[in-house]
Write a protein that holds these residues in place. Structure first.
Motif, short mmCIF file in Angstrom:
data_model
loop_
_atom_site.label_atom_id
_atom_site.label_comp_id
_atom_site.label_asym_id
_atom_site.label_seq_id
_atom_site.Cartn_x
_atom_site.Cartn_y
_atom_site.Cartn_z
N TYR A 10 -5.86 7.92 -4.53
CA TYR A 10 -6.08 6.87 -5.61
C TYR A 10 -5.91 5.61 -4.61
O TYR A 10 -6.70 4.73 -4.74
CB TYR A 10 -4.88 6.72 -6.32
CG TYR A 10 -4.99 5.75 -7.36
CD1 TYR A 10 -5.47 5.75 -8.74
CD2 TYR A 10 -4.44 4.55 -7.15
CE1 TYR A 10 -5.66 4.66 -9.65
CE2 TYR A 10 -4.32 3.34 -7.87
CZ TYR A 10 -4.88 3.50 -8.99
OH TYR A 10 -5.28 2.32 -9.88
N THR A 11 -4.72 5.65 -3.56
CA THR A 11 -4.46 4.36 -2.91
C THR A 11 -6.06 3.86 -2.01
O THR A 11 -6.30 2.83 -1.81
CB THR A 11 -3.55 4.64 -1.92
OG1 THR A 11 -2.36 4.74 -2.62
CG2 THR A 11 -3.04 3.42 -1.20
N SER A 54 0.86 -1.24 0.02
CA SER A 54 -0.14 0.03 0.12
C SER A 54 0.78 1.34 0.03
O SER A 54 0.48 2.25 -0.73
CB SER A 54 -0.79 0.11 1.36
OG SER A 54 -1.93 -1.06 1.10
N ALA A 55 2.06 1.20 0.73
CA ALA A 55 3.08 2.36 0.60
C ALA A 55 3.59 2.57 -0.64
O ALA A 55 3.66 3.68 -1.01
CB ALA A 55 3.99 2.24 1.52
N ALA A 56 3.82 1.68 -1.46
CA ALA A 56 4.22 1.51 -2.91
C ALA A 56 3.14 2.25 -3.66
O ALA A 56 3.42 3.08 -4.70
CB ALA A 56 4.67 0.48 -3.24
N MET A 57 1.84 1.89 -3.29
CA MET A 57 0.78 2.35 -4.19
C MET A 57 0.79 3.79 -3.87
O MET A 57 0.56 4.65 -4.85
CB MET A 57 -0.52 1.55 -3.78
CG MET A 57 -1.53 1.95 -4.80
SD MET A 57 -1.36 1.64 -6.43
CE MET A 57 -1.64 -0.39 -6.22
N PHE A 79 3.14 -2.29 -11.05
CA PHE A 79 2.69 -1.06 -11.01
C PHE A 79 2.44 -0.39 -12.18
O PHE A 79 3.29 -0.19 -12.83
CB PHE A 79 3.17 0.03 -9.84
CG PHE A 79 3.27 -0.50 -8.55
CD1 PHE A 79 2.24 -0.13 -7.75
CD2 PHE A 79 4.25 -0.97 -7.83
CE1 PHE A 79 2.02 -0.75 -6.51
CE2 PHE A 79 4.20 -1.43 -6.61
CZ PHE A 79 3.19 -1.53 -5.99
N GLU A 80 1.24 0.49 -12.52
CA GLU A 80 1.34 1.23 -13.85
C GLU A 80 2.55 2.26 -13.81
O GLU A 80 2.40 3.02 -12.84
CB GLU A 80 -0.05 1.84 -13.88
CG GLU A 80 -1.18 0.89 -14.00
CD GLU A 80 -2.42 1.47 -14.05
OE1 GLU A 80 -2.77 2.73 -13.94
OE2 GLU A 80 -3.48 0.97 -14.26
N GLY A 81 3.36 2.17 -14.68
CA GLY A 81 4.49 2.90 -14.70
C GLY A 81 5.48 2.50 -13.83
O GLY A 81 6.68 3.30 -13.58
N ALA A 114 3.28 5.90 -3.16
CA ALA A 114 4.39 6.32 -3.85
C ALA A 114 3.88 6.53 -5.32
O ALA A 114 4.57 7.61 -5.99
CB ALA A 114 5.66 5.62 -3.58
N HIS A 115 3.48 5.63 -5.89
CA HIS A 115 3.22 5.73 -7.33
C HIS A 115 1.94 6.78 -7.51
O HIS A 115 2.12 7.44 -8.66
CB HIS A 115 3.04 4.33 -8.02
CG HIS A 115 4.07 3.66 -8.10
ND1 HIS A 115 5.06 3.73 -8.98
CD2 HIS A 115 4.59 2.55 -7.34
CE1 HIS A 115 5.78 2.98 -9.21
NE2 HIS A 115 5.87 2.34 -8.19
N HIS A 116 0.84 6.82 -6.81
CA HIS A 116 -0.48 7.45 -7.16
C HIS A 116 -0.89 8.41 -6.27
O HIS A 116 -1.94 9.07 -6.60
CB HIS A 116 -1.41 5.97 -7.51
CG HIS A 116 -0.99 5.54 -8.48
ND1 HIS A 116 -0.96 5.89 -9.96
CD2 HIS A 116 -0.90 3.91 -8.67
CE1 HIS A 116 -0.56 4.56 -10.52
NE2 HIS A 116 -0.58 3.39 -9.92
#
Length: 337
Positions: free
Chosen positions: A179-180, A168-171, A244-246, A173-175
């Motif tokens: 979004y998360t 979830s932390a990575a999500m 992850f997207e991107g 960071a990405h979005h």
């Protein structure tokens, strides 16, 4: 007292007294299962003549070190998950270690820039999918898991577990957080049952027909294949490596840090460098069914058979820094409710 790996291992409940000063030893606190480390530590002792004394602390590792202060007999701390490594550093319990050998064998992504911790092995957080009910192409991204097409088909462990929080932390960071939060709500809406059990329990649920996919770390496949009771579970699924997207596939590490006092400093350095060596990497990665950190080392035949993937390039420290935000959002959506 500590026990050498040649004899018995301490449990976290044991009272750890001061260790007599021997010329050739190194003392380790670990919250990794002892059987996962013993082959590596035995090989180090055989090669160097330095005994490794290990205390297994399933909980309270940071609190133990804080209570012992400068009197701690521990030289090194072994742990899994970047947030747990970061917690030891943030508590002021470690000292920096830099050597040309370590920098040569451990890529920059997998160690602290100041040398406060060093990664040893990596694992990917993947999708375990039913061989009968899910095609390889059905899931390509972590974002896909919130798609309503998976409603009632996903099993997972608690959203507040460190492994889930890292994802979830990575999500985040990405979005970003909004979004998360929406993603977690979608993932929760797709669950076949309330989050429960560990990663292997989710694979068992797939085998039993309770769900079709789950999230889990790669090394659990190796553990299940070694357990006669769990081989059937393992053989009922395949591992898919979403991205992850991107970005790439979510990874985390097992790692080591040197304590602030480290009474056997030089021997501790030797052990860390052995862990990063091609020989140490191969022993450790094979014993744990994980991926070696060093680009010079190859994964075991079993691990290699699972396929290749592109690791996400996020700074692991960012995952640790976002852990509290991930926990807050997970609780806001009542993921485990």
């Amino acid at each position: 007292m500590f026990a050498t790996v040649k004899t018995a291992l301490l449990t976290g409940a044991a009272v750890l007294a001061a260790v007599p000063a021997f010329a050739e030893e190194v003392n380790v606190y670990s919250n990794r299962q002892p059987e996962l480390l013993q082959p590596l530590l035995d090989a180090f002792t055989e090669e160097t003549g330095i005994d490794v004394n290990m205390a297994y602390l399933s909980q309270g590792l940071v609190e133990r070190l804080q209570a012992e202060g400068d009197r701690t007999p521990a030289d090194l701390v072994f742990t899994v998950d970047i947030s747990r490594l970061d917690a030891v550093v943030d508590a002021g319990l470690t000292q920096p270690l830099m050597s040309d050998y370590l920098k040569e064998h451990v890529p920059a992504l997998y160690h602290d820039p100041e040398g406060q911790w060093w990664g040893l092995t990596t694992r990917a957080r993947v999708v375990y999918a039913s061989k009968d009910r899910v095609a390889d192409s059905d899931i390509t991204t972590y974002e896909d898991l919130a798609d309503p097409k998976w409603k009632g088909r996903i099993c997972t462990r608690s959203g507040t577990h460190e492994y889930m929080l890292a994802l979830s932390a990575a999500m985040i960071a990405h979005h970003g957080e909004e979004y998360t939060k929406t993603w977690l709500q979608g993932l929760k809406g797709n669950l076949a049952r309330k989050p429960e059990g560990n990663d292997r329990a989710q694979v068992k649920a797939i085998w039993a027909g309770q769900c079709d996919i789950s999230l889990g770390n790669t090394y659990y496949m190796g553990q299940m294949l070694e357990d006669p009771e769990q081989i059937e579970w393992a053989n009922s699924v395949r591992m898919l490596f979403p991205v992850f997207e991107g970005g790439g596939t979510h990874i985390n590490i097992s790692g080591v840090a040197m304590t602030k006092s480290a009474p056997n400093h030089d021997n501790a350095v030797k052990l860390i460098e052995f862990l990063a060596s091609p020989k140490g990497q191969e022993i450790y990665a094979e014993a744990n069914s994980e991926y070696p950190i060093s680009p010079e080392s190859k994964p075991s035949e079993l691990v290699a058979s699972w396929g290749t993937f592109t690791p996400d390039s996020l700074d692991l420290r960012e995952l640790a820094n976002l852990r509290d935000d991930a926990l807050r959002i997970t609780q806001e959506v009542d993921f485990d409710g």
